[in-house]
Design a protein around this motif. Structure first.
Motif, PDB file in Angstrom:
ATOM      1  N   VAL A   1      76.031  60.671  40.904  1.00  0.00           N
ATOM      2  CA  VAL A   1      77.456  60.917  41.136  1.00  0.00           C
ATOM      3  C   VAL A   1      77.577  62.359  41.614  1.00  0.00           C
TER       4      VAL A   1
ATOM      5  N   VAL B   1      79.025  66.006  42.349  1.00  0.00           N
ATOM      6  CA  VAL B   1      79.903  66.874  41.562  1.00  0.00           C
ATOM      7  C   VAL B   1      81.286  66.860  42.188  1.00  0.00           C
TER       8      VAL B   1
ATOM      9  N   VAL C   1      85.278  67.270  36.438  1.00  0.00           N
ATOM     10  CA  VAL C   1      83.995  66.662  36.089  1.00  0.00           C
ATOM     11  C   VAL C   1      84.036  66.020  34.705  1.00  0.00           C
ATOM     12  N   ILE C   2      84.565  66.723  33.723  1.00  0.00           N
ATOM     13  CA  ILE C   2      84.570  66.201  32.358  1.00  0.00           C
ATOM     14  C   ILE C   2      85.442  64.949  32.265  1.00  0.00           C
TER      15      ILE C   2
ATOM     16  N   ASN D   1      86.256  62.853  34.660  1.00  0.00           N
ATOM     17  CA  ASN D   1      85.600  61.751  35.369  1.00  0.00           C
ATOM     18  C   ASN D   1      84.391  61.221  34.606  1.00  0.00           C
ATOM     19  N   THR D   2      83.679  62.103  33.917  1.00  0.00           N
ATOM     20  CA  THR D   2      82.528  61.676  33.130  1.00  0.00           C
ATOM     21  C   THR D   2      82.959  60.723  32.028  1.00  0.00           C
ATOM     22  N   PHE D   3      84.006  61.092  31.297  1.00  0.00           N
ATOM     23  CA  PHE D   3      84.494  60.215  30.234  1.00  0.00           C
ATOM     24  C   PHE D   3      85.082  58.930  30.798  1.00  0.00           C
TER      25      PHE D   3
ATOM     26  N   ARG E   1      84.017  57.347  33.492  1.00  0.00           N
ATOM     27  CA  ARG E   1      82.859  56.501  33.812  1.00  0.00           C
ATOM     28  C   ARG E   1      82.208  55.950  32.543  1.00  0.00           C
ATOM     29  N   LEU E   2      82.122  56.790  31.505  1.00  0.00           N
ATOM     30  CA  LEU E   2      81.527  56.353  30.243  1.00  0.00           C
ATOM     31  C   LEU E   2      82.316  55.197  29.643  1.00  0.00           C
TER      32      LEU E   2
ATOM     33  N   LYS F   1      74.401  52.548  37.942  1.00  0.00           N
ATOM     34  CA  LYS F   1      75.017  53.158  36.758  1.00  0.00           C
ATOM     35  C   LYS F   1      73.972  53.495  35.695  1.00  0.00           C
TER      36      LYS F   1
ATOM     37  N   GLU G   1      74.718  56.517  33.150  1.00  0.00           N
ATOM     38  CA  GLU G   1      75.640  56.228  32.054  1.00  0.00           C
ATOM     39  C   GLU G   1      75.002  55.300  31.027  1.00  0.00           C
TER      40      GLU G   1
END
Length: 186
Positions: free
Chosen positions: A22, A24, A28-29, A31-33, A35-36, A168, A171
């Motif tokens: 993915v 940058v 970022v944070i 989007n990370t959560f 995706r998680l 994925k 993740e």
């Protein structure tokens, strides 16, 4: 140890090209959560992935417990601490080629069956550990653990890689790691 890791990493660094990642982005944070949580929802829908993670959560804790408690158990039985450390080193030396051997076996046999073999071996290892009373038994135990430790860990990751969506994998492997660490924590 550092030299070992550098030398072992050189072929990977020269040849590996990452396909799925993915880029940058802003936020970022967040989007990370996002995706998680999307991956967690997918896992609920993909029953085979969920069942593997649930099984992994339980059996990997047994593997980690045997690895982490080996010297404490040996010391409680009054075994020499130098010999215990040497036996743990032997375990690691045996685990490396054993993991490679299990990797080759996985081309001929189903990973889930081989994982079952490793878990069954750990059951017998646990029973043998309860019955041991001589230092030679600890050496035998160290060899047996080495034979199956690398196998169960590498087969688990290999099987998981086969059943998850490749795009994925970051993740999903993060979730697998959380299952392993969470089992140890709990």
């Amino acid at each position: 140890i550092a030299v070992w890791w550098v030398v072992a990493s050189l072929p990977l660094l020269k040849q590996y090209k990452q396909k799925y990642f993915v880029p940058v982005q802003d936020e970022v944070i967040k989007n990370t959560f996002r995706r998680l949580f999307a991956s967690l929802k997918n896992i609920k829908k993909e029953k085979h992935i969920f069942m593997f993670l649930l099984a992994f959560f339980f059996y990997i804790d047994g593997v980690y417990t045997i690895i982490e408690m080996a010297t404490a158990y040996g010391q409680a039985l009054g075994f020499d601490s130098t010999a215990l450390l040497a036996a743990l080193l032997l375990t690691q030396i045996i685990a490396f080629p054993s993991a490679i051997a299990f990797g080759r076996l996985s081309t001929k046999f189903d990973n889930t069956k081989l994982i079952g073999v490793c878990i069954t071996a750990y059951l017998f290892i646990t029973v043998f550990a309860m019955l041991m009373n001589q230092q030679i038994h600890f050496w035998i135990l160290a060899v047996c653990v080495g034979l199956f430790q690398g196998g169960v860990q590498s087969l688990s990751r290999s099987h998981f890689a086969k059943i998850i969506p490749a795009e994925k994998s970051g993740e999903y492997f993060g979730i697998l790691d959380i299952c392993g660490k969470g089992a140890s924590f709990i």
